[in-house]
Write a protein that holds these residues in place. Structure first.
Motif, PDB file in Angstrom:
ATOM      1  N   LYS A  32     -14.959 -13.975  92.552  1.00 52.67           N
ATOM      2  CA  LYS A  32     -13.677 -13.278  92.415  1.00 52.67           C
ATOM      3  C   LYS A  32     -13.027 -13.775  91.134  1.00 52.67           C
ATOM      4  CE  LYS A  32     -12.478 -12.256  97.207  1.00 52.67           C
ATOM      5  NZ  LYS A  32     -11.501 -12.488  98.298  1.00 52.67           N
ATOM      6  N   ASP A  61      -8.339 -25.410  79.333  1.00 54.55           N
ATOM      7  CA  ASP A  61      -6.888 -25.528  79.167  1.00 54.55           C
ATOM      8  C   ASP A  61      -6.548 -26.950  78.744  1.00 54.55           C
ATOM      9  OD1 ASP A  61      -6.686 -27.096  81.467  1.00 54.55           O
ATOM     10  OD2 ASP A  61      -5.858 -25.497  82.709  1.00 54.55           O
ATOM     11  N   THR A 111     -10.304 -37.804  86.219  1.00 54.72           N
ATOM     12  CA  THR A 111      -9.020 -37.663  85.505  1.00 54.72           C
ATOM     13  C   THR A 111      -8.045 -36.762  86.254  1.00 54.72           C
ATOM     14  OG1 THR A 111      -9.954 -35.812  84.253  1.00 54.72           O
ATOM     15  CG2 THR A 111     -10.040 -37.980  83.197  1.00 54.72           C
ATOM     16  N   GLU A 157      -0.442 -21.980  86.011  1.00 55.05           N
ATOM     17  CA  GLU A 157      -0.656 -20.635  86.551  1.00 55.05           C
ATOM     18  C   GLU A 157       0.006 -19.563  85.675  1.00 55.05           C
ATOM     19  OE1 GLU A 157      -2.642 -20.135  89.157  1.00 55.05           O
ATOM     20  OE2 GLU A 157      -2.252 -17.989  89.466  1.00 55.05           O
ATOM     21  N   LYS A 187      -2.155 -17.355  83.600  1.00 57.29           N
ATOM     22  CA  LYS A 187      -3.132 -16.421  84.183  1.00 57.29           C
ATOM     23  C   LYS A 187      -2.568 -14.993  84.235  1.00 57.29           C
ATOM     24  CE  LYS A 187      -5.155 -16.110  88.444  1.00 57.29           C
ATOM     25  NZ  LYS A 187      -5.566 -16.596  89.775  1.00 57.29           N
ATOM     26  N   GLY A 189      -9.237 -23.544  88.755  1.00 57.78           N
ATOM     27  CA  GLY A 189      -9.287 -22.138  89.155  1.00 57.78           C
ATOM     28  C   GLY A 189      -8.566 -21.217  88.188  1.00 57.78           C
ATOM     29  N   MET A 190      -7.544 -21.724  87.516  1.00 58.01           N
ATOM     30  CA  MET A 190      -6.820 -20.866  86.576  1.00 58.01           C
ATOM     31  C   MET A 190      -7.752 -20.430  85.449  1.00 58.01           C
ATOM     32  SD  MET A 190      -5.217 -20.422  83.536  1.00 58.01           S
ATOM     33  CE  MET A 190      -4.890 -21.974  82.687  1.00 58.01           C
ATOM     34  N   THR A 247     -13.457 -28.077  87.146  1.00 59.54           N
ATOM     35  CA  THR A 247     -13.058 -29.480  86.913  1.00 59.54           C
ATOM     36  C   THR A 247     -11.964 -29.936  87.872  1.00 59.54           C
ATOM     37  OG1 THR A 247     -11.409 -28.835  85.266  1.00 59.54           O
ATOM     38  CG2 THR A 247     -13.628 -29.318  84.455  1.00 59.54           C
ATOM     39  N   THR A 248     -11.585 -29.084  88.828  1.00 61.22           N
ATOM     40  CA  THR A 248     -10.665 -29.538  89.881  1.00 61.22           C
ATOM     41  C   THR A 248     -11.407 -29.460  91.208  1.00 61.22           C
ATOM     42  OG1 THR A 248      -9.762 -27.338  90.373  1.00 61.22           O
ATOM     43  CG2 THR A 248      -8.620 -28.622  88.684  1.00 61.22           C
ATOM     44  N   THR A 259     -15.694 -35.348  86.098  1.00 59.37           N
ATOM     45  CA  THR A 259     -14.452 -34.657  85.712  1.00 59.37           C
ATOM     46  C   THR A 259     -13.319 -34.954  86.698  1.00 59.37           C
ATOM     47  OG1 THR A 259     -15.051 -32.586  86.866  1.00 59.37           O
ATOM     48  CG2 THR A 259     -15.676 -32.768  84.543  1.00 59.37           C
TER      49      THR A 259
HETATM   50  N1  LIG Z   1     -11.568 -16.956  92.465  1.00 56.28           N
HETATM   51  C1  LIG Z   1     -11.381 -17.523  93.631  1.00 56.28           C
HETATM   52  O1  LIG Z   1     -12.117 -17.302  94.586  1.00 56.28           O
HETATM   53  C2  LIG Z   1     -10.254 -18.491  93.784  1.00 56.28           C
HETATM   54  C3  LIG Z   1     -10.188 -19.293  94.913  1.00 56.28           C
HETATM   55  C4  LIG Z   1      -9.152 -20.214  95.019  1.00 56.28           C
HETATM   56  C5  LIG Z   1      -8.199 -20.314  94.018  1.00 56.28           C
HETATM   57  N2  LIG Z   1      -8.293 -19.500  92.926  1.00 56.28           N
HETATM   58  C6  LIG Z   1      -7.304 -19.596  91.839  1.00 56.28           C
HETATM   59  O2  LIG Z   1      -7.392 -20.899  91.287  1.00 56.28           O
HETATM   60  C7  LIG Z   1      -6.134 -21.258  90.730  1.00 56.28           C
HETATM   61  C8  LIG Z   1      -5.780 -22.652  91.192  1.00 56.28           C
HETATM   62  O3  LIG Z   1      -6.813 -23.525  90.777  1.00 56.28           O
HETATM   63  P1  LIG Z   1      -6.568 -25.067  90.544  1.00 56.28           P
HETATM   64  O4  LIG Z   1      -5.900 -25.639  91.722  1.00 56.28           O
HETATM   65  O5  LIG Z   1      -7.838 -25.611  90.070  1.00 56.28           O
HETATM   66  O6  LIG Z   1      -5.423 -25.077  89.429  1.00 56.28           O
HETATM   67  P2  LIG Z   1      -5.475 -25.122  87.840  1.00 56.28           P
HETATM   68  O7  LIG Z   1      -6.675 -24.508  87.283  1.00 56.28           O
HETATM   69  O8  LIG Z   1      -4.154 -24.593  87.392  1.00 56.28           O
HETATM   70  O9  LIG Z   1      -5.537 -26.706  87.545  1.00 56.28           O
HETATM   71  C9  LIG Z   1      -4.500 -27.557  87.990  1.00 56.28           C
HETATM   72  C10 LIG Z   1      -4.078 -28.523  86.882  1.00 56.28           C
HETATM   73  O10 LIG Z   1      -5.089 -29.481  86.691  1.00 56.28           O
HETATM   74  C11 LIG Z   1      -5.416 -29.588  85.314  1.00 56.28           C
HETATM   75  N3  LIG Z   1      -6.815 -30.021  85.257  1.00 56.28           N
HETATM   76  C12 LIG Z   1      -7.910 -29.288  85.528  1.00 56.28           C
HETATM   77  N4  LIG Z   1      -9.004 -30.060  85.536  1.00 56.28           N
HETATM   78  C13 LIG Z   1      -8.581 -31.309  85.241  1.00 56.28           C
HETATM   79  C14 LIG Z   1      -9.233 -32.557  85.116  1.00 56.28           C
HETATM   80  N5  LIG Z   1     -10.547 -32.691  85.377  1.00 56.28           N
HETATM   81  N6  LIG Z   1      -8.507 -33.630  84.790  1.00 56.28           N
HETATM   82  C15 LIG Z   1      -7.157 -33.522  84.606  1.00 56.28           C
HETATM   83  N7  LIG Z   1      -6.479 -32.384  84.739  1.00 56.28           N
HETATM   84  C16 LIG Z   1      -7.192 -31.293  85.053  1.00 56.28           C
HETATM   85  C17 LIG Z   1      -5.122 -28.245  84.761  1.00 56.28           C
HETATM   86  O11 LIG Z   1      -4.896 -28.313  83.374  1.00 56.28           O
HETATM   87  C18 LIG Z   1      -3.859 -27.879  85.528  1.00 56.28           C
HETATM   88  O12 LIG Z   1      -2.735 -28.460  84.945  1.00 56.28           O
HETATM   89  C19 LIG Z   1      -5.149 -20.207  91.167  1.00 56.28           C
HETATM   90  O13 LIG Z   1      -4.930 -19.342  90.090  1.00 56.28           O
HETATM   91  C20 LIG Z   1      -5.880 -19.479  92.281  1.00 56.28           C
HETATM   92  O14 LIG Z   1      -5.476 -18.125  92.388  1.00 56.28           O
HETATM   93  C21 LIG Z   1      -9.297 -18.612  92.803  1.00 56.28           C
END
Ligand SMILES: NC(=O)c1ccc[n+]([C@@H]2O[C@H](COP(=O)([O-])OP(=O)(O)OC[C@H]3O[C@@H](n4cnc5c(N)ncnc54)[C@H](O)[C@@H]3O)[C@@H](O)[C@H]2O)c1
Ligand SMILES: [Zn+2]
Length: 343
Positions: A133, A38, A163, A64, A67, A96-97, A120-121, A160
């Protein structure tokens, strides 16, 4: 580490950077690679391509709101037109998105192609890259359309996180605290005393992922112990929804941990001391401990949507002590009133 799931086992590597990822992907066998990321995680496309070479890339809007089933359709359309074949490997570079969406598309494209999770988060490293999942959201609720589809490989790279915006790091910390509480000592002590050092945070992320991997290995399809991972999530999700997603997921989990421990105290399952310890650690790590003002009716409506409910009864994992879980069955109204005892 190895996520041990029989013939769906995979390696989840925690490394300083992407060096070695090319070899790990090559070890999966030949196959066309397609990268999905993304606009946020795209910051790391350059270092990814420096390691694995250039491949077709799809950059999705961050957030989100991406998604969805509709967006999933567009990703599938892109993949199918590449074209991809049964041997293809979808690399999900992002939080996670991206992981949930790209993993879901990999689950259904050609009845399933392989995918590589490159979280990367902090939240994705700790949580979503482990367990297979995958899902998209529906207007009626989050993750309502999905599949279990384990990645063929996971690769979390410390560089990662450099940032990652502070708010996203804090959100991931909510899951780190939750995992420490579930795992007990020695992990809890490390989480409790974490002093902000980034290298230790990455090491904590690895330990949390290892704990989740152990739980998932025991209960891949979420019929038993995996429910413990929902600690803090019943009330947490309710605040997340009722706040219109103004709270980040990990912040909502922090509130849920406090509220659900209050439930445990009110039922005589846990002590006030446990409650105070959790509040103290969350506050020290910058996480919220008092919920935003939202109406009871909005909270009850959100609780009624809980996927883990058994009929009208919520099934809530709560802490009895650090590292010890009890399961409570309560109506939404009782859960809410007990969560408020003493405040
Ligand atoms: N599958 C599973 O078991 C599971 C578990 C927990 C959460 N989730 C899902 O994960 C999602 C939330 O994940 P999230 O918190 O990672 O949110 P996200 O993926 O939306 O990322 C959050 C923000 O960080 C940015 N970003 C990502 N990596 C970056 C980096 N290295 N540097 C700068 N910016 C970066 C993204 O562009 C976004 O704006 C939800 O959709 C949730 O339902 C899934
Ligand atoms: Zn969570």
């Amino acid at each position: 580490m190895r996520v041990p799931l029989g013939d769906r086992s995979y390696d989840l590597v925690f490394a300083p950077d992407f060096s070695g990822l090319q070899r790990a992907i090559a070890a999966l066998g030949p196959g066309r690679i397609a990268v999905v990321c993304d606009t946020g995680s795209a910051a790391h496309l350059g270092s990814l391509e420096a390691e694995i070479g250039r491949h077709p890339v799809l950059v999705l809007p961050a957030g989100e709101a991406t998604k969805t089933w509709e967006q999933g359709g567009e990703v599938l359309d892109w993949l199918i037109r590449l074209p991809l074949d049964r041997k293809a490997i979808v690399v999900a570079l992002g939080g996670g998105m991206v992981g949930d969406l790209a993993g879901f598309c990999a689950a259904v494209a050609l009845r399933g192609v392989r995918w590589v999770a490159v979280p990367t988060t902090l939240l994705a490293m700790v949580d979503s890259a482990v367990g297979g999942k995958t899902a998209v959201d529906h207007p009626a609720g989050k993750n309502l359309i999905g599949a279990f589809h384990q990645p063929a490989l996971g690769w979390a790279s410390a560089h990662t996180l450099s940032t990652l915006p502070e708010a996203e790091r804090r959100s991931g910390l909510g899951e780190v605290v939750k995992t420490g509480l579930l795992a007990g000592e020695p992990l809890w002590g490390r989480v409790r005393h974490w002093d902000g050092d980034p290298a230790e945070l990455f090491a904590l992320a690895e330990a949390c992922a290892a704990f989740k991997a152990e739980v998932v290995a025991e209960d891949e399809h979420d019929r038993g112990r995996r429910a413990h991972l929902n600690l803090g999530h019943t009330l947490g999700h309710a605040w997340e929804r009722a706040s219109g997603y103004a709270l980040r997921h990990g912040e909502a989990v922090a509130l849920g941990l406090v509220a659900e421990t209050r439930i445990a105290v009110s039922l005589g399952l846990a002590t006030e001391g446990l409650q105070l310890e959790i509040v103290e650690v969350l506050e020290r790590h910058g996480l919220p401990v008092s919920p935003p003002p939202v109406s009871d009716s909005a909270l009850l409506a959100a609780l009624a949507l809980d996927k883990k409910a058994d009929g009208d009864t919520l099934v809530i994992p709560v802490l009895r002590a650090i590292g010890e879980v009890a399961i409570c069955r309560l109506s939404p109204a009782e859960a809410l009133s007990r969560a408020r005892v003493g405040i």
